[in-house]
Every structure is written in C-alpha cells, then in structure tokens.
Design a protein around this motif. Structure first.
Motif, mmCIF file in Angstrom:
data_model
loop_
_atom_site.group_PDB
_atom_site.id
_atom_site.type_symbol
_atom_site.label_atom_id
_atom_site.label_comp_id
_atom_site.label_asym_id
_atom_site.label_seq_id
_atom_site.Cartn_x
_atom_site.Cartn_y
_atom_site.Cartn_z
ATOM 1 N N PRO A 131 0.813 -1.225 0.000
ATOM 2 C CA PRO A 131 0.000 0.000 0.000
ATOM 3 C C PRO A 131 0.844 1.272 0.000
ATOM 4 C CG PRO A 131 -0.902 -1.587 1.544
ATOM 5 C CD PRO A 131 0.426 -2.131 1.112
ATOM 6 N N ARG A 132 1.946 1.268 0.751
ATOM 7 C CA ARG A 132 2.829 2.441 0.772
ATOM 8 C C ARG A 132 3.492 2.638 -0.583
ATOM 9 N NH1 ARG A 132 5.652 5.719 4.631
ATOM 10 N NH2 ARG A 132 4.519 4.682 6.297
ATOM 11 N N ILE A 133 3.898 1.541 -1.224
ATOM 12 C CA ILE A 133 4.504 1.641 -2.554
ATOM 13 C C ILE A 133 3.500 2.206 -3.553
ATOM 14 C CG2 ILE A 133 5.286 0.238 -4.520
ATOM 15 C CD1 ILE A 133 6.898 -1.424 -2.549
ATOM 16 N N LEU A 134 2.258 1.782 -3.440
ATOM 17 C CA LEU A 134 1.213 2.316 -4.316
ATOM 18 C C LEU A 134 1.028 3.812 -4.063
ATOM 19 C CD1 LEU A 134 -0.964 1.795 -6.440
ATOM 20 C CD2 LEU A 134 -2.545 1.217 -4.578
ATOM 21 N N GLY A 135 1.037 4.206 -2.791
ATOM 22 C CA GLY A 135 0.914 5.622 -2.459
ATOM 23 C C GLY A 135 2.081 6.434 -3.006
ATOM 24 N N CYS A 136 3.284 5.889 -2.896
ATOM 25 C CA CYS A 136 4.467 6.559 -3.449
ATOM 26 C C CYS A 136 4.324 6.756 -4.951
ATOM 27 C CB CYS A 136 5.729 5.745 -3.154
ATOM 28 S SG CYS A 136 6.232 5.736 -1.425
ATOM 29 N N THR A 137 3.793 5.745 -5.629
ATOM 30 C CA THR A 137 3.594 5.837 -7.072
ATOM 31 C C THR A 137 2.601 6.933 -7.427
ATOM 32 O OG1 THR A 137 4.007 3.460 -7.332
ATOM 33 C CG2 THR A 137 2.898 4.586 -9.144
ATOM 34 N N VAL A 138 1.480 6.956 -6.715
ATOM 35 C CA VAL A 138 0.427 7.942 -7.013
ATOM 36 C C VAL A 138 0.936 9.367 -6.810
ATOM 37 C CG1 VAL A 138 -1.805 8.843 -6.263
ATOM 38 C CG2 VAL A 138 -1.479 6.373 -6.535
ATOM 39 N N PHE A 139 1.620 9.613 -5.671
ATOM 40 C CA PHE A 139 2.070 10.971 -5.376
ATOM 41 C C PHE A 139 3.382 11.339 -6.067
ATOM 42 C CE2 PHE A 139 -0.635 10.109 -1.602
ATOM 43 C CZ PHE A 139 -1.547 11.143 -1.797
ATOM 44 N N GLY A 140 4.267 10.357 -6.285
ATOM 45 C CA GLY A 140 5.582 10.657 -6.851
ATOM 46 C C GLY A 140 5.711 10.485 -8.342
ATOM 47 N N MET A 141 4.891 9.627 -8.967
ATOM 48 C CA MET A 141 5.032 9.351 -10.393
ATOM 49 C C MET A 141 3.750 9.555 -11.195
ATOM 50 S SD MET A 141 7.142 7.323 -8.506
ATOM 51 C CE MET A 141 8.894 6.969 -8.431
ATOM 52 N N VAL A 142 2.660 9.941 -10.519
ATOM 53 C CA VAL A 142 1.408 10.183 -11.251
ATOM 54 C C VAL A 142 0.996 11.654 -11.073
ATOM 55 C CG1 VAL A 142 -0.998 9.511 -11.576
ATOM 56 C CG2 VAL A 142 0.706 7.777 -10.985
ATOM 57 N N ILE A 143 0.466 12.012 -9.901
ATOM 58 C CA ILE A 143 0.028 13.387 -9.672
ATOM 59 C C ILE A 143 1.189 14.364 -9.859
ATOM 60 C CG2 ILE A 143 -0.915 14.993 -7.973
ATOM 61 C CD1 ILE A 143 -2.375 12.636 -6.694
ATOM 62 N N ASN A 144 2.322 14.048 -9.241
ATOM 63 C CA ASN A 144 3.501 14.905 -9.315
ATOM 64 C C ASN A 144 3.920 15.164 -10.759
ATOM 65 O OD1 ASN A 144 6.113 16.091 -8.732
ATOM 66 N ND2 ASN A 144 6.983 14.070 -9.045
ATOM 67 N N MET A 145 4.088 14.110 -11.527
ATOM 68 C CA MET A 145 4.572 14.249 -12.901
ATOM 69 C C MET A 145 3.543 14.894 -13.821
ATOM 70 S SD MET A 145 6.762 10.871 -13.844
ATOM 71 C CE MET A 145 8.294 10.461 -13.036
ATOM 72 N N LEU A 146 2.301 14.435 -13.741
ATOM 73 C CA LEU A 146 1.261 14.949 -14.634
ATOM 74 C C LEU A 146 1.054 16.452 -14.439
ATOM 75 C CD1 LEU A 146 -1.434 12.110 -14.402
ATOM 76 C CD2 LEU A 146 0.029 12.619 -16.370
ATOM 77 N N LEU A 147 0.958 16.882 -13.189
ATOM 78 C CA LEU A 147 0.691 18.286 -12.934
ATOM 79 C C LEU A 147 1.916 19.162 -13.190
ATOM 80 C CD1 LEU A 147 -1.671 18.343 -9.828
ATOM 81 C CD2 LEU A 147 -2.217 18.495 -12.249
ATOM 82 N N PHE A 148 3.104 18.623 -12.951
ATOM 83 C CA PHE A 148 4.296 19.435 -13.231
ATOM 84 C C PHE A 148 4.437 19.690 -14.728
ATOM 85 C CE2 PHE A 148 8.792 19.754 -14.436
ATOM 86 C CZ PHE A 148 9.066 20.982 -13.856
ATOM 87 N N PHE A 149 4.330 18.660 -15.540
ATOM 88 C CA PHE A 149 4.505 18.857 -16.979
ATOM 89 C C PHE A 149 3.351 19.645 -17.589
ATOM 90 C CE2 PHE A 149 7.999 16.507 -19.249
ATOM 91 C CZ PHE A 149 8.834 16.500 -18.138
ATOM 92 N N LYS A 150 2.126 19.428 -17.082
ATOM 93 C CA LYS A 150 0.998 20.226 -17.563
ATOM 94 C C LYS A 150 1.193 21.681 -17.164
ATOM 95 C CE LYS A 150 -2.989 20.728 -19.592
ATOM 96 N NZ LYS A 150 -3.121 20.502 -21.057
ATOM 97 N N GLY A 151 1.619 21.902 -15.911
ATOM 98 C CA GLY A 151 1.876 23.262 -15.450
ATOM 99 C C GLY A 151 3.002 23.922 -16.222
ATOM 100 N N LEU A 152 4.084 23.178 -16.474
ATOM 101 C CA LEU A 152 5.226 23.711 -17.211
ATOM 102 C C LEU A 152 4.832 24.103 -18.632
ATOM 103 C CD1 LEU A 152 8.257 24.319 -17.304
ATOM 104 C CD2 LEU A 152 8.650 21.928 -17.928
ATOM 105 N N SER A 153 3.912 23.338 -19.228
ATOM 106 C CA SER A 153 3.480 23.656 -20.596
ATOM 107 C C SER A 153 2.661 24.948 -20.637
ATOM 108 C CB SER A 153 2.641 22.502 -21.167
ATOM 109 O OG SER A 153 1.368 22.426 -20.555
#
Length: 304
Positions: free
Chosen positions: A68-90
């Motif tokens: 469960p912690r690994i899944l949480g790390c994925t959601v916050f570190g490789m999904v929400i984090n990445m999607l919003l950063f690149f969308k924001g940067l664009s």
C-alpha cells in the motif's frame, strides 16, 4: 568518501538536472509532444531502464504490508507529481516553475506537522508564510499569458500542487529506502506508474509523429527520460538513505538558480520584478524553514 557526503552530491546532482529540465522539457511542449504524452514516455522509459539495471541488483521480496505504501508513493511521486508538473510547465514559464517548486521544503514541513506531529517553531511558521506568499505572488501577479505560455496563473497553480504531491512522496518513500535497495524500489514504482498513467496519457502519446521528430528533439527527450527521470529518482532514493526527507527537499532551492541561469542564457525566459520579488520571498521562506535550531533545541529531523 563517507556516505553522507555522497548523498549530498547525489541530491545536488538531482537538483542540477531538474533545474536544466525546466527549459529542456518546456522547449518540447507542445510542438513535438503534449505534456501527458511526455509523462508516458518518461515512466515507460524509466521502467525499462530500472528493470534492466535491477538484474545486477539484489533479489528482494517486497513485504505484503509495504505494497500500500509503494502504491501511495507511485500515485504521489510518479502520477500526480509528474502529470501536474509537466501540464503546469506547458502553461507557464521555466523560471516561474523553478521558483514555485522550491516551496517543497515548506510543504514537507506542513505535511510532517500534520501527519507525524513535527514541531513547527515561530521562525518556521514565518518561513511558511513568507515562502507561500512568494509562490502565490507568482500565481496572482504574473501576466496572463505570453508566447509559449498560454495560461501562466493556472500553470503556476499546477506546479504548486505538484510540489505538494512531491512532498508527500518524500515522506512516504523515506522508510522504504531503509528496507530495500534503490533498484528494487524504483523498478516497482515505475512499473505501477506505467499502469496507472497509461489510460490518462496514451491518447497524447499516440499523437506524436515519432518518425518525423528532429534529432535535437530526440536528444532532449532522451535527456528527460534518462536524466530527469531515471537518474534523478535513483539519486534521490540513494540520498534518502543518509538524509532526511526535509533535508532532501531543501536541495530544491538550487533548482531556480540553475534554471534561471540556463533559461536566460539560452533565451528561453527572462527576469522581471515580479519573478525577482517572488524568488526572494520563496528563498527567504525556505531559509527560515530549513534553518537548524540551536543545539539545545535540536531534535532528530529524520521523517519516518
């Protein structure tokens, strides 16, 4: 060379790559690839690299209680984090994104106080207010849009949420770094990242005209996949073995210095009074938040 010094070098290297990435990735979107399509390229490329390199790492089994912690790390570190950063940067500018991202130490402190009861002093409280004022100043007082930055306030807001998500990731992943090898953690995190991101990112990924990409675009994409994704996550996980999440997040203040220099030197962005004032406020806030207390008040800063 002791492990702590190596960890400091690793964190510095990751921040340097991130600083350059603000301009490199911005230059690719949306001309050659849209932000969400870029994320699939990032996580897919990194997943392949981490699974290949893990062949030379230890063969470790993940405890059932840690999934469960690994899944949480994925959601916050490789999904929400990445999607919003690149969308924001664009939507915003390289300098804006690099300044806003430095509020991460402030957000980590707030999250630590809420989640694990970390003590917040008056100085740190002042730092939180000062740093957030700088970040919000960029959101509310930046121009609405300029060339290649169609919605600066919204882009800045997305980068703030990205910083919050990354702060949660650092707190969640810290205890896992003490139990598992970096290769083990990263191969599973990025495999899950591919699976979760796939339905969101596949439409834009399929729109890319891969055979028509110029050489310079391919080289820049390679930098983002190998450098900004593979190396930075590997370096940060290595650094977390010796440094606290709060300390790692403090290295983010190097990003705007590198990003501003690189963006201005390459003509990708320019400075103005709003950006300079916001940067001063953010840096002052980060300094107050990360400043070590006097020895008599010193408490361990490692997050669980």
């Amino acid at each position: 060379m002791n492990k702590r010094l190596l960890a400091i070098f690793a964190a510095t290297g990751a921040s340097t790559i991130y600083g350059i990435n603000h301009t490199v990735a911005k230059g690719l979107m949306p001309v050659y690839i849209e932000p969400f399509g870029f994320i699939l390229l990032r996580v897919l490329g990194a997943a392949i690299l981490f699974w290949l390199i893990s062949l030379w790492g230890p063969k470790e089994k993940i405890a059932t209680s840690d999934w469960p912690r690994i899944l949480g790390c994925t959601v916050f570190g490789m999904v929400i984090n990445m999607l919003l950063f690149f969308k924001g940067l664009s939507l915003t500018t390289p300098i804006n994104s690099s300044v806003i991202i430095t509020i991460s130490p402030i957000l980590v402190l707030i999250l630590a106080a809420v989640l694990i009861g970390e003590r917040i002093t008056w100085l740190k409280s002042a730092g939180i207010v000062t740093g957030l004022a700088g970040a919000l100043g960029l959101v509310f007082f930046s121009k609405e849009s300029i060339a290649n930055a169609p919605n600066i306030p919204l882009g800045n807001f997305f980068v703030i949420v990205n910083a919050l998500s990354y702060g949660l990731y650092l707190i969640l992943v810290k205890p896992l770094t003490a139990k598992y090898h970096s290769f083990t953690l990263m191969k599973w995190l990025f495999l899950f990242a591919v699976i979760i991101n796939l339905p969101i990112t596949i439409p834009e990924f399929m729109e890319v005209e891969w055979t028509a990409l110029p050489t310079h675009a391919i080289i820049r994409m390679g930098f983002v996949v190998v450098g900004t994704t593979f190396l930075t996550y590997l370096l940060n996980v290595f650094a977390l073995k010796e440094l606290s999440a709060a300390t790692i997040s403090a290295f983010i203040y190097l990003q705007p210095l590198i990003a501003i220099f690189y963006a201005v030197a390459t003509g990708a962005d320019s400075l103005n009074p709003v950006k300079i004032s916001a940067a001063v406020l953010v840096f002052a806030g980060v300094y107050m938040v990360t400043r070590k207390p006097k020895p008599k008040d010193l408490k361990p800063d490692d997050l669980p």
